[in-house]
Motif scaffolding. Structure first.
Motif, PDB file in Angstrom:
ATOM      1  N   ASP A 112      34.574  19.357  30.786  1.00 64.55           N
ATOM      2  CA  ASP A 112      34.925  18.773  29.491  1.00 64.55           C
ATOM      3  C   ASP A 112      36.330  18.181  29.561  1.00 64.55           C
ATOM      4  O   ASP A 112      36.976  18.184  30.611  1.00 64.55           O
ATOM      5  CB  ASP A 112      34.810  19.821  28.385  1.00 64.55           C
ATOM      6  N   GLU A 113      36.798  17.677  28.454  1.00 62.42           N
ATOM      7  CA  GLU A 113      38.087  16.965  28.441  1.00 62.42           C
ATOM      8  C   GLU A 113      39.243  17.876  28.840  1.00 62.42           C
ATOM      9  O   GLU A 113      40.138  17.480  29.600  1.00 62.42           O
ATOM     10  CB  GLU A 113      38.321  16.375  27.047  1.00 62.42           C
TER      11      GLU A 113
ATOM     12  N   LYS B 133      41.475  17.533  32.384  1.00 63.24           N
ATOM     13  CA  LYS B 133      42.927  17.382  32.424  1.00 63.24           C
ATOM     14  C   LYS B 133      43.546  18.319  33.453  1.00 63.24           C
ATOM     15  O   LYS B 133      44.466  17.928  34.202  1.00 63.24           O
ATOM     16  CB  LYS B 133      43.502  17.659  31.030  1.00 63.24           C
TER      17      LYS B 133
END
Length: 513
Positions: A276-277, A281
């Motif tokens: 996921d985001e 990251k």
């Protein structure tokens, strides 16, 4: 005699009232009746003898007597056959009643034994019941391929049959499954610790657990999972799996596929998924520390798994590089994977023929579909020279006379690529079934390879240590296409900017320094 005076008579001519034969017979009767002479009271025997019809009459009487005797004999034989049939029927009904009573008696014994021995030998009542049923089909022996394979030999007296069940030992698995079994030996056998193995069993239990039946107890979940993992870890043939776990060969084959299917269905959505985001990251930051290049979200590589020559489309699976290296004809299927900075698979594409170059495998994968839908915006995936340069896919420079910046870029890209290569090397070291041709069918192999990738991720996430004795050299599987796809100008410009920035910030150091 004149031949013209000879006439043919029809049967009706002899049986009419005016026939001479009836007239002569009537004359003989009338004469006797009028004179009151001797004889049978109806015919004048002397007159009949004189008229030539006495012999005929005697023959008729004899024939009538014989007919009566035959009818009487037939009636007697029919009554005897009927009596015999009824007697046989009574005996059969009696025998069936006796067998039914005997069967009910055996069922009662089975239920009694089941209550006494359920805790110690739960398979024994099932064997006795199977033997009871087997007695109905005649003489001989019956051999059962029992899933539990805890066989015994049951001998039954009288007209009942002897039931043979093959005896298989599972002492090795019983030792491994014991709580006092050494952790290191367990890790060496199953490539993971007991705690990780327990985690997998708990996750898979709803999907692989079977119910006990009337004839046998189901194989426990831990034994099912252990047989599958040991088969994947060692790559040993099914006959050795059978000996280790005390199971039939066909049972081992079936449960390995069932557990692999459950791993793909239950565990893959949890342990092998695109980040996921937030997770992406973190991955970008880790890769930047490795390479100095921002926004790298994964390392892409394609490896080959050897297979037995398929029966159809054999040329499509021919692997030229492996054939040249091994000096024997080799066939393979591909496993394309994207890994993060820890070597955990985030995307896999499995099962395309080994003759396909890397760029064609990429064209068939869900990774390209994700990129085309905008799912890789602001993300770089790093691949080798077998892939085309795209606005989301970074590959090294391949032309001659490279600049310092391009040399430095290739070395930094190579470090990211090594993350994927090391991950595939650990995958094949941990699961030896990927190192050699197996007896698994080609259509079932992608499911097994997917299970290996999921189990690899679980081991990496739980920080399972790799046994130093497990060695495997990852052969360079890079398949470079003959006609490379042309790169877009924007992708080439973006790569040049990255190479320039690396050199400008002192991150593009090369081996030439």
């Amino acid at each position: 005699m004149d031949i013209n005076s000879f006439t043919f008579h029809s049967p009706e001519d002899y049986y009419t009232i005016n026939s001479p034969w009836f007239q002569d017979l009537d004359n003989g009767f009338n004469k006797q009746h009028k004179k009151g002479g001797g004889g049978n009271g109806y015919f004048n025997e002397d007159e009949l003898k004189k008229s030539g019809y006495g012999d005929i009459f005697s023959s008729l009487l004899l024939l009538e007597e014989e007919a009566k005797q035959e009818d009487a004999q037939w009636l007697t034989e029919s009554r005897e056959e009927k009596a015999l049939f009824e007697s046989n029927h009574k005996r059969k009904v009696q025998a069936m009643d006796e067998f039914y009573d005997q069967l009910q008696h055996h069922y009662s014994e089975v239920n009694h034994l089941d209550g006494l021995c359920a805790s110690k030998r739960p398979w024994k009542p099932a064997t006795a019941l199977a033997a009871t049923v087997a007695t109905t089909s005649g003489n001989g022996k019956v051999e059962l391929d029992d899933e539990a394979s805890k066989g015994t030999t049951t001998t039954m007296t009288g007209q009942q049959r002897r039931l043979w069940v093959k005896d298989r030992s599972q002492d090795w698995w019983d030792r491994c499954n014991h709580q006092d079994f050494p952790e290191e030996e367990f890790r060496k056998a199953f490539r993971m610790s007991k705690s990780t193995f327990g985690l997998i069993c708990r996750e898979l239990e709803p999907a692989v657990m079977k119910k006990n039946t009337m004839l046998r107890d189901a194989i426990p979940v831990r034994q099912r999972v252990a047989a599958c993992i040991w088969r994947l870890a060692t790559g040993e043939p099914l006959r050795l799996v059978s000996k280790r776990f005390g199971l039939g060969i066909s049972t081992c084959h079936k449960l390995v596929l069932e557990v692999c299917s459950a791993i793909n269905t239950v565990l893959m959505p949890k342990f092998l998924q695109w980040p996921d985001e937030k997770k992406m990251k973190e991955i970008k930051e880790e890769f930047k520390l490795i390479s100095g290049i921002p926004n790298i979200g994964g390392s892409l590589h394609t490896t080959h798994v050897p297979i037995i020559a398929p029966k159809v489309n054999v040329a499509a699976y021919f692997n030229r590089r492996h054939t040249e290296r091994n000096q024997k004809t080799s066939y393979s299927i591909t496993v394309q994977g994207v890994v993060d900075q820890k070597g955990i698979f985030r995307d896999v594409c499995i099962g395309w023929p080994g003759s396909m170059p890397d760029d064609q495998v990429l064209e068939k994968s869900a990774l390209l579909q994700r990129a085309n839908k905008g799912g890789l915006k602001d993300v770089w995936i790093v691949g080798n020279s077998g892939y085309p340069l795209k606005d989301w896919l970074l590959v090294p420079y391949t032309h001659r006379n490279l600049t310092w910046a391009q040399h430095g870029f290739n070395e930094r890209i190579g470090e990211v690529q090594n993350v994927a290569k090391e991950a595939f090397a650990r995958l094949k070291r941990r699961w030896a079934c990927l190192q050699k041709r197996t007896e698994i069918k080609l259509q079932e192999l992608p499911m097994v390879l997917g299970a290996c990738c999921v189990l690899h991720n679980i081991c990496e996430m739980t920080n399972e240590e790799m046994d130093p004795e497990l060695q495997f050299e990852l052969f360079d599987d890079e398949m470079i296409p003959g006609n490379k796809s042309r790169s877009s100008n924007a992708a080439a410009l973006a790569r040049d900017n990255i190479a320039h920035n690396l050199l400008h910030h002192g991150l593009g150091r090369t081996s030439f320094h």
